[in-house]
Design a protein around this motif. Structure first.
Motif, PDB file in Angstrom:
ATOM      1  N   ASP A   7      12.617  -4.662  -2.388  1.00  0.00           N
ATOM      2  CA  ASP A   7      12.199  -5.223  -1.100  1.00  0.00           C
ATOM      3  C   ASP A   7      11.755  -4.136  -0.131  1.00  0.00           C
ATOM      4  OD1 ASP A   7      12.538  -7.883  -1.753  1.00  0.00           O
ATOM      5  OD2 ASP A   7      14.632  -7.943  -1.107  1.00  0.00           O
ATOM      6  N   THR A   8      12.458  -2.998  -0.138  1.00  0.00           N
ATOM      7  CA  THR A   8      12.083  -1.882   0.738  1.00  0.00           C
ATOM      8  C   THR A   8      10.691  -1.367   0.389  1.00  0.00           C
ATOM      9  OG1 THR A   8      14.389  -1.210   1.048  1.00  0.00           O
ATOM     10  CG2 THR A   8      12.697   0.463   1.449  1.00  0.00           C
ATOM     11  N   ARG A   9      10.415  -1.251  -0.896  1.00  0.00           N
ATOM     12  CA  ARG A   9       9.116  -0.729  -1.332  1.00  0.00           C
ATOM     13  C   ARG A   9       7.994  -1.718  -1.025  1.00  0.00           C
ATOM     14  NH1 ARG A   9      10.144   3.038  -6.634  1.00  0.00           N
ATOM     15  NH2 ARG A   9      12.270   3.648  -6.127  1.00  0.00           N
ATOM     16  N   LEU A  10       8.232  -2.987  -1.310  1.00  0.00           N
ATOM     17  CA  LEU A  10       7.223  -3.999  -0.984  1.00  0.00           C
ATOM     18  C   LEU A  10       7.010  -4.083   0.524  1.00  0.00           C
ATOM     19  CD1 LEU A  10       8.192  -6.872  -3.452  1.00  0.00           C
ATOM     20  CD2 LEU A  10       6.250  -5.298  -3.640  1.00  0.00           C
ATOM     21  N   GLY A  11       8.075  -3.868   1.288  1.00  0.00           N
ATOM     22  CA  GLY A  11       7.969  -3.913   2.739  1.00  0.00           C
ATOM     23  C   GLY A  11       7.051  -2.841   3.296  1.00  0.00           C
ATOM     24  N   ARG A  12       6.975  -1.695   2.644  1.00  0.00           N
ATOM     25  CA  ARG A  12       6.095  -0.634   3.125  1.00  0.00           C
ATOM     26  C   ARG A  12       4.630  -1.015   2.965  1.00  0.00           C
ATOM     27  NH1 ARG A  12       8.206   5.357   1.700  1.00  0.00           N
ATOM     28  NH2 ARG A  12       6.391   5.758   3.060  1.00  0.00           N
ATOM     29  N   VAL A  13       4.335  -1.856   1.975  1.00  0.00           N
ATOM     30  CA  VAL A  13       2.969  -2.365   1.834  1.00  0.00           C
ATOM     31  C   VAL A  13       2.708  -3.435   2.890  1.00  0.00           C
ATOM     32  CG1 VAL A  13       1.334  -3.520   0.301  1.00  0.00           C
ATOM     33  CG2 VAL A  13       2.947  -1.850  -0.629  1.00  0.00           C
TER      34      VAL A  13
END
Length: 332
Positions: A164-170
């Protein structure tokens, strides 16, 4: 008859008919461990308790290369198993060092999920349509090399954090895209975020990616005990053999989990095929080797022997071609 699955409040003492399964506490780790636990409960009637263990890899913000590879996720789990705080561990197989831990064995490998990598990009972009200079996040040296080999113009950013953290950066516009394992996205119900799947023939993934490993104390994988029953219920011989072949490449090259190496194995029409690629870290050069083995039958022992044989032949070809000089392979 089917058992139940619950979460334990800390480690509990062993009880008859109850199997304690150790897991990391991330959403992905809990999701995949719960799926295994439910399969075991249905097949054996055992009641399952999930025991959450915090690892150094979960708390550190350093990159995987700085941490020394993904083995940092396994150490605390293994210590809990050896201390009898749980009866069985569920690992993402790609995170497990190839060196066997003293006193422990991999007792089962359930059926593999999607082994591919996936691009999750803004505006539905694919790897081909990302604009020049686009920022792509990954914490994997292998993925860095593969991205650079296809798109040297991309700016690859080292990232950590959960899915979720990684997708949130996109979503927040900090990155144009991230590369993640399709299996993890599927287990979390996040495949809707994928804008491009990478074919294994073009982008081989980490040895064991998409597969899980069930690790137990040596000796408990045999017999009629609860642990042995659980392992037998979920082991998938073909997946186990493919994972063994892929991991034999890492072991034979004496490479760490984070080395820039991709490997993909499959069983088809009575043959076990294995392809592995070693990349120069900047993606400018690579070496690939492919071999096949023919098991005498589809018994687990024959498949395992074929897997090790084909792995050894792939390693020999890669080393003969200069793989050790191409990339820093690290420690397995």
């Amino acid at each position: 008859m089917s058992g139940t699955v619950s979460k334990a409040e800390g480690a509990s003492a062993r009880r008859d008919g109850v199997l304690r399964i150790g897991t990391r506490g991330s959403a992905l780790a809990v999701a995949q461990t719960t799926a295994v636990a439910e399969s075991i409960a249905r097949a054996t009637g055992l009641d399952i308790e999930l025991v959450t263990v915090t690892t150094h890899g979960d708390t550190s913000r350093e990159s995987l290369s700085e941490l020394g590879g993904t083995g940092v996720f396994a150490t605390a789990l293994r210590e809990a198993l050896l201390a009898d705080e749980c009866d069985l561990l569920v690992h993402s197989l790609k995170d497990l060092p190839t060196a066997q831990a003293p006193g422990l064995v991999i007792g089962a490998v359930p059926k593999r999920a999607d082994a591919r990598d996936a691009l999750c990009a803004r505006d539905g972009l694919t790897l081909e349509t990302l604009p020049e200079g686009a920022t792509v996040g990954t914490g994997s040296p292998r993925r860095v090399a593969q991205l650079k080999s296809v798109r040297p113009d991309l700016e690859v950013v080292d990232i950590r954090g959960n899915v979720d953290t990684r997708l949130g950066r996109v979503a927040e516009g900090d990155l144009d895209a991230v590369v993640l394992a399709a299996a993890g996205l599927g287990r979390l119900g996040r495949l809707d975020a994928v804008t491009d799947f990478f074919a294994l023939s073009q982008v081989p993934t980490a040895p064991g990616q998409g597969a899980l490993a069930l690790e137990v104390r040596a000796g408990e994988e045999t017999g009629r005990g609860d642990v042995a029953r659980a392992l037998k219920a979920v082991d998938h011989a073909t997946t186990h053999a493919c994972a063994t072949a892929e991991r034999a490449v890492l072991a034979g090259l004496e490479a760490g989990c984070a080395a820039p190496i991709g490997a993909s194995a499959l069983v088809d029409d009575g043959l076990l095929f294995l392809t592995a690629t070693v990349y120069r870290p900047d993606g400018s050069e690579r070496l690939t080797a492919s071999h096949a083995a023919t098991p005498d039958s589809f018994g687990a022992a024959d498949l395992d022997e074929a897997a090790r044989d084909v792995g050894a032949r792939v390693v020999a070809e890669l080393l003969g071609a200069g793989a050790a000089d191409l990339a820093p392979l690290g420690s397995a």
